[in-house]
Scaffold this motif. Structure first.
Motif, PDB file in Angstrom:
ATOM      1  N   ALA A   1      -4.372   8.092  -5.589  1.00 12.44           N
ATOM      2  CA  ALA A   1      -3.666   9.324  -5.940  1.00 12.44           C
ATOM      3  C   ALA A   1      -2.164   9.081  -5.998  1.00 12.44           C
ATOM      4  N   PHE A   2      -1.637   8.284  -5.063  1.00 10.33           N
ATOM      5  CA  PHE A   2      -0.199   8.002  -5.048  1.00 10.33           C
ATOM      6  C   PHE A   2       0.209   7.234  -6.309  1.00 10.33           C
ATOM      7  N   ILE A   3      -0.614   6.284  -6.714  1.00 11.75           N
ATOM      8  CA  ILE A   3      -0.329   5.546  -7.955  1.00 11.75           C
ATOM      9  C   ILE A   3      -0.305   6.504  -9.149  1.00 11.75           C
ATOM     10  N   THR A   4      -1.278   7.419  -9.187  1.00 12.45           N
ATOM     11  CA  THR A   4      -1.356   8.368 -10.294  1.00 12.45           C
ATOM     12  C   THR A   4      -0.120   9.257 -10.334  1.00 12.45           C
ATOM     13  N   TYR A   5       0.280   9.780  -9.178  1.00 12.92           N
ATOM     14  CA  TYR A   5       1.468  10.644  -9.142  1.00 12.92           C
ATOM     15  C   TYR A   5       2.719   9.863  -9.539  1.00 12.92           C
ATOM     16  N   THR A   6       2.788   8.624  -9.101  1.00  9.83           N
ATOM     17  CA  THR A   6       3.939   7.801  -9.475  1.00  9.83           C
ATOM     18  C   THR A   6       4.003   7.595 -10.987  1.00  9.83           C
TER      19      THR A   6
ATOM     20  N   ALA B   1       5.940  14.246  -1.883  1.00 10.92           N
ATOM     21  CA  ALA B   1       6.670  14.646  -0.675  1.00 10.92           C
ATOM     22  C   ALA B   1       5.727  15.268   0.350  1.00 10.92           C
ATOM     23  N   GLN B   2       4.759  16.078  -0.136  1.00 15.14           N
ATOM     24  CA  GLN B   2       3.808  16.700   0.787  1.00 15.14           C
ATOM     25  C   GLN B   2       2.900  15.665   1.451  1.00 15.14           C
ATOM     26  N   ALA B   3       2.610  14.587   0.722  1.00 14.50           N
ATOM     27  CA  ALA B   3       1.765  13.539   1.299  1.00 14.50           C
ATOM     28  C   ALA B   3       2.476  12.808   2.430  1.00 14.50           C
ATOM     29  N   GLY B   4       3.813  12.833   2.415  1.00 13.43           N
ATOM     30  CA  GLY B   4       4.579  12.192   3.480  1.00 13.43           C
ATOM     31  C   GLY B   4       4.412  10.693   3.531  1.00 13.43           C
ATOM     32  N   SER B   5       4.172  10.065   2.397  1.00 15.82           N
ATOM     33  CA  SER B   5       3.943   8.624   2.378  1.00 15.82           C
ATOM     34  C   SER B   5       5.253   7.863   2.558  1.00 15.82           C
ATOM     35  N   SER B   6       5.134   6.684   3.147  1.00 17.88           N
ATOM     36  CA  SER B   6       6.320   5.834   3.333  1.00 17.88           C
ATOM     37  C   SER B   6       6.602   4.989   2.092  1.00 17.88           C
ATOM     38  N   LEU B   7       5.812   5.213   1.001  1.00 18.15           N
ATOM     39  CA  LEU B   7       5.998   4.441  -0.228  1.00 18.15           C
ATOM     40  C   LEU B   7       6.889   5.162  -1.239  1.00 18.15           C
TER      41      LEU B   7
ATOM     42  N   ASN C   1       4.076  -1.299 -14.612  1.00 18.02           N
ATOM     43  CA  ASN C   1       3.116  -2.215 -13.987  1.00 18.02           C
ATOM     44  C   ASN C   1       3.645  -2.784 -12.675  1.00 18.02           C
ATOM     45  N   GLY C   2       4.960  -3.071 -12.652  1.00 19.83           N
ATOM     46  CA  GLY C   2       5.564  -3.543 -11.406  1.00 19.83           C
ATOM     47  C   GLY C   2       5.491  -2.494 -10.316  1.00 19.83           C
ATOM     48  N   THR C   3       5.671  -1.224 -10.709  1.00 19.25           N
ATOM     49  CA  THR C   3       5.562  -0.127  -9.739  1.00 19.25           C
ATOM     50  C   THR C   3       4.153  -0.058  -9.167  1.00 19.25           C
ATOM     51  N   SER C   4       3.147  -0.172 -10.050  1.00 20.85           N
ATOM     52  CA  SER C   4       1.752  -0.148  -9.583  1.00 20.85           C
ATOM     53  C   SER C   4       1.472  -1.312  -8.632  1.00 20.85           C
ATOM     54  N   LEU C   5       2.027  -2.473  -8.972  1.00 16.27           N
ATOM     55  CA  LEU C   5       1.815  -3.653  -8.131  1.00 16.27           C
ATOM     56  C   LEU C   5       2.422  -3.454  -6.742  1.00 16.27           C
ATOM     57  N   LEU C   6       3.633  -2.889  -6.677  1.00 17.40           N
ATOM     58  CA  LEU C   6       4.275  -2.632  -5.381  1.00 17.40           C
ATOM     59  C   LEU C   6       3.464  -1.645  -4.553  1.00 17.40           C
ATOM     60  N   ILE C   7       2.950  -0.591  -5.224  1.00 17.49           N
ATOM     61  CA  ILE C   7       2.172   0.406  -4.486  1.00 17.49           C
ATOM     62  C   ILE C   7       0.899  -0.219  -3.922  1.00 17.49           C
ATOM     63  N   VAL C   8       0.224  -1.022  -4.749  1.00 16.53           N
ATOM     64  CA  VAL C   8      -1.006  -1.673  -4.280  1.00 16.53           C
ATOM     65  C   VAL C   8      -0.706  -2.639  -3.129  1.00 16.53           C
ATOM     66  N   TRP C   9       0.402  -3.381  -3.245  1.00 14.53           N
ATOM     67  CA  TRP C   9       0.749  -4.376  -2.218  1.00 14.53           C
ATOM     68  C   TRP C   9       1.035  -3.704  -0.873  1.00 14.53           C
ATOM     69  N   PHE C  10       1.972  -2.744  -0.896  1.00 11.19           N
ATOM     70  CA  PHE C  10       2.349  -2.105   0.368  1.00 11.19           C
ATOM     71  C   PHE C  10       1.299  -1.088   0.811  1.00 11.19           C
ATOM     72  N   GLY C  11       0.614  -0.460  -0.168  1.00  7.41           N
ATOM     73  CA  GLY C  11      -0.462   0.455   0.198  1.00  7.41           C
ATOM     74  C   GLY C  11      -1.627  -0.273   0.829  1.00  7.41           C
ATOM     75  N   GLY C  12      -1.918  -1.483   0.330  1.00  8.08           N
ATOM     76  CA  GLY C  12      -3.003  -2.273   0.921  1.00  8.08           C
ATOM     77  C   GLY C  12      -2.728  -2.592   2.377  1.00  8.08           C
ATOM     78  N   LYS C  13      -1.479  -2.870   2.685  1.00  3.77           N
ATOM     79  CA  LYS C  13      -1.132  -3.146   4.086  1.00  3.77           C
ATOM     80  C   LYS C  13      -1.344  -1.913   4.959  1.00  3.77           C
ATOM     81  N   GLN C  14      -1.024  -0.738   4.414  1.00  6.36           N
ATOM     82  CA  GLN C  14      -1.215   0.487   5.195  1.00  6.36           C
ATOM     83  C   GLN C  14      -2.696   0.808   5.350  1.00  6.36           C
ATOM     84  N   ILE C  15      -3.491   0.495   4.326  1.00  4.39           N
ATOM     85  CA  ILE C  15      -4.939   0.696   4.446  1.00  4.39           C
ATOM     86  C   ILE C  15      -5.506  -0.214   5.526  1.00  4.39           C
ATOM     87  N   ASP C  16      -4.997  -1.441   5.548  1.00  3.64           N
ATOM     88  CA  ASP C  16      -5.458  -2.395   6.564  1.00  3.64           C
ATOM     89  C   ASP C  16      -5.077  -1.932   7.962  1.00  3.64           C
ATOM     90  N   ALA C  17      -3.928  -1.249   8.051  1.00  7.57           N
ATOM     91  CA  ALA C  17      -3.484  -0.750   9.361  1.00  7.57           C
ATOM     92  C   ALA C  17      -4.153   0.570   9.719  1.00  7.57           C
TER      93      ALA C  17
END
Length: 749
Positions: A437-442, A312-318, A411-427
């Motif tokens: 860190a978000f994957i670890t907390y999840t 919650a403190q990170a304020g991520s959209s994921l 594993n599906g959760t990790s895949l979703l984070i990588v997929w949508f997180g990769g788009k945010q990294i690209d942006a």
């Protein structure tokens, strides 16, 4: 479950220490992902540069940066930096970097007490401007370097010498340029402030040193935190195991003490096999559950809530990915528990059943072989074993099915984070380390629910076990000591003679509607032998059990020297008795330890005298180790007659006031029987002797013979008197002795 927590509450101090250690462990678990993010984002991607504030900066570069600041900001920067080699004790780690400088430049060092957050805002815009200018100086397609930075600083220095130069005009132009940039553009430009610091370090030749310093410091903190977590986890495991073991010890002790105080009716109610299961298997279930409660159930909420707070403190959209994963886990758990939970509830009963069958077969192995019933008993055992196996297989399959689904969700959760997180990294709105860190907390949040799920599987079985143990602990024995007010005041000073009297006693077994004994009235006096004879099932053993208070009368009273046995503490009453049961029972140990079973005050001389009277001395002496010869559990390494004689000797060695022999001569031959009774009579001259027997020869010379039939006394007197007045006794006598023997015995009487 409340019963398990009630047991844990007794160890509240240790539990509080465990919770404190779990908080330390959780702090480490929740902090390490932040350090990992810093290692990746700052240590690797930003070459160890955390913000736009340089630790070491050249005078020439600092002067240009101050040109791009307001007068107030420039003054704050001047105050934050000092000249090297001075006597100022407030220098930061920049002094260490100074030693590694590869250039002859005059530098300024950041003070340790400087406000880095404020300076980061002050340096941000000038750093960006200077970096962009350096990039332009390097030329299109070329990365800016130290040479480009030097070119730009020289240009700015020359610009200040031009007529009409004004810092206010520069500030106005910068404000207008920044105002036109959008929020996303500013976010992308903020990283270039750090890049400018990197160019400065490159010019000074300390880039590698800065990066290595950062990695070593951050890695050192991670290592220290990990060691702290390991220490906390080890201590939690140690304390949890000790607390659980102490609870199991107390439960076993409590169950054993309660069972020892049970009368025969409570023992029959639970059954021996069930009591053994409750003392072993059920207690073990609670012990395992307590360990898991302290190590996992207490830890999972701390870890889960901490992970949610960090996300919650990170304020991520994921965050929606975590919500989806938790919802799927809860749905899976609910479905699987609907199938598995009922099976867990009946598993303990099947364990009871298996133990019961096993105990019956092992106890009755000799008659089973004698009647060639091995196959039948094997089939009976196999049926009980198969029922338990099927139940366990079902629950194990349910749990086995749960793991692949949970792995798929994780594993599906990790895949979703990588997929949508990769788009945010690209942006440019997220960095790689932040995504890690978000994957670890999840995973920590999901694992918290997973741990609670695993515990939820064990709790029903542990709850059943706790209920079964509590059922034993809360069962009040039917036979108990009287309240202190009901005990006669002079009981401790009472001189016991051992006179036993039955006053119109009635007795009914629990759950029965008919009397086992009815209107029993007689007196057994010291120095005399009272014999009880009758057909099988007429109540002879039940009568003795009323004297020992294995059962209490349901009508009338039993007294010893005029004191009702119900008004005497059981220890006082049984201290007067020397009881030999119908079935001789010996305990594992030696012959000597068995004969001294009646108390610590029994001497070696008492043991040898008792063995001589019981006609056991001969076979004991024939053994190589004599009285130290081992006795196996249940006395299986001695014959039936030897076991019976040792049981009689055990009672004699105690020197009781009242001897109770429950058909204790049945396994003896006539010669040994006569010799034993003759020696016993000489030894027990002033004691009360009550003998239950089947053989006329055993009771023939008793001072008083009671004839029981259907729980009633149908004859009372000596052998001669009963031969004249009691048809039931006459029938028993004639069935065992010939007329010639009866005439002879009658003459002896």
């Amino acid at each position: 479950m409340t019963k398990i927590f009630k047991h844990l509450a007794k160890h509240w101090a240790a539990c509080l220490v465990i919770i404190a250690l779990l908080l330390v462990q959780a702090y480490g678990d929740l902090t390490l992902p932040d350090y990992t993010s810093k290692i990746v984002d700052t240590g690797i991607q930003q070459s160890g540069i955390a913000d736009a504030v340089p630790e070491v900066v050249r005078d020439s570069t600092l002067q240009v940066l101050e040109l791009l600041m307001t007068d107030a900001d420039a003054a704050a920067v001047e105050a934050a930096y000092t000249q090297p080699g001075g006597t100022d004790n407030a220098l930061s780690s920049a002094t260490n970097l100074q030693k590694k400088l590869a250039s002859p430049y005059t530098v300024r060092l950041l003070r340790a007490d400087a406000d880095r957050d404020t300076l980061a805002e002050v340096f941000s815009t000038p750093d960006i401007v200077l970096y962009l200018a350096s990039a332009q100086a390097a030329g299109e397609g070329n990365a800016p370097d130290a040479a480009a930075l030097d070119t730009v600083t020289a240009q700015f220095a020359a610009m200040t010498q031009m007529p009409g130069f004004s810092r206010d005009a520069v500030q106005t132009q910068l404000a207008a340029a920044m105002g036109q940039a959008g929020e996303s553009e500013l976010s992308g430009l903020s990283a270039q402030a750090v890049l400018l610091v990197g160019l400065e370090y490159q010019a000074l030749g300390i880039s590698d040193a800065v990066q290595m310093n950062y990695l070593i410091q951050t890695g050192g903190r991670m290592l220290g935190l990990t060691l702290l977590m390991v220490a906390a986890a080890v201590l939690v495991g140690l304390l949890a195991s000790r607390v659980a073991a102490a609870i199991a010890r107390d439960l076993r002790r409590g169950v054993f003490r309660r069972v020892v105080s049970f009368s025969a009716s409570e023992t029959d109610k639970f059954s021996t096999a069930s009591l053994i299961t409750r003392t072993t298997n059920d207690v073990q279930q609670i012990q395992m559950t307590c360990v898991i409660l302290l190590r996992m159930v207490a830890y999972a909420p701390i870890l889960g809530i901490g992970g949610i707070i960090h996300v919650a403190q990170a304020g991520s959209s994921l965050t929606w990915i975590i919500v989806l994963a938790v919802a799927l886990l809860l749905a899976l758990i609910t479905v699987l528990m609907q199938f598995a939970m009922p099976k867990f509830r009946i598993m303990q009963k099947l364990v009871d059943r298996l133990n019961l069958v096993s105990r019956e077969i092992l106890t009755g192995i000799m008659p089973i072989r004698a009647f060639s019933r091995e196959q039948h008993e094997e089939a009976r055992f196999d049926a009980a074993n198969t029922d338990l196996m099927r139940t366990q297989l079902f629950t194990n399959r349910v749990m086995a099915a749960m793991m692949p689904f949970m792995t798929l969700i994780m594993n599906g959760t990790s895949l979703l984070i990588v997929w949508f997180g990769g788009k945010q990294i690209d942006a440019g709105t997220m960095q790689v380390g932040s995504m890690i860190a978000f994957i670890t907390y999840t995973m920590q949040i999901v694992m918290s629910f997973l741990m609670l799920t695993m515990v939820a599987v064990m709790l029903p079985r542990a709850g059943v076990a706790a209920d079964r143990i509590d059922e034993v602990l809360t069962t009040e024995p039917a036979i108990h000591d009287p309240v202190p007010e009901a005990i006669p005041a002079d009981l401790n000073q009472h001189h016991w003679n051992g006179e036993v009297a039955f006053h119109h006693v009635n007795f009914t077994y629990p759950g029965s509607s008919e009397d086992a004994l009815h209107d029993i009235d007689f007196v057994a006096k010291p120095g005399q032998t009272t014999a009880i004879i009758g057909s099988t099932g007429c109540g002879k053993t039940s009568l003795l059990h009323l004297i020992t208070r294995f059962y209490d009368v349901t009508g009338g009273s039993v007294t010893v020297d005029g004191v009702d046995v119900r008004q005497m503490p059981q220890s006082t009453l049984r201290g007067l008795l020397g009881y030999v049961p119908q079935k001789g029972v010996l305990f594992s140990g030696t012959i000597d330890s068995n004969l001294k079973f009646g108390g610590e005050n029994i001497t070696d001389a008492d043991v040898r005298t008792a063995a001589r009277i019981a006609q056991a001395e001969e076979f004991i002496s024939a053994k190589p180790e004599g009285y130290e010869s081992p006795i196996a559990q249940g006395g299986t390494n001695v014959s039936g007659g030897q076991k019976q004689r040792l049981s009689i000797a055990r009672a004699i060695a105690k020197h009781p006031k009242i001897y109770l022999f429950d058909d204790s001569f049945s396994a003896l031959d006539y010669k040994t029987d006569v010799a034993l009774r003759r020696a016993l009579k000489a030894e027990t001259g002033d004691a009360t002797v009550i003998i239950v027997a089947q053989r006329i020869s055993t009771v023939l010379h008793a001072n008083q013979i009671l004839v029981l039939e259907d729980g009633r006394i149908v004859g009372k007197g000596t052998h001669a008197q009963l031969m004249e007045s009691c048809p039931a006794y006459q029938e028993i006598a004639r069935s065992q002795l010939s007329n010639k023997e009866l005439d002879l015995k009658g003459g002896e009487a």
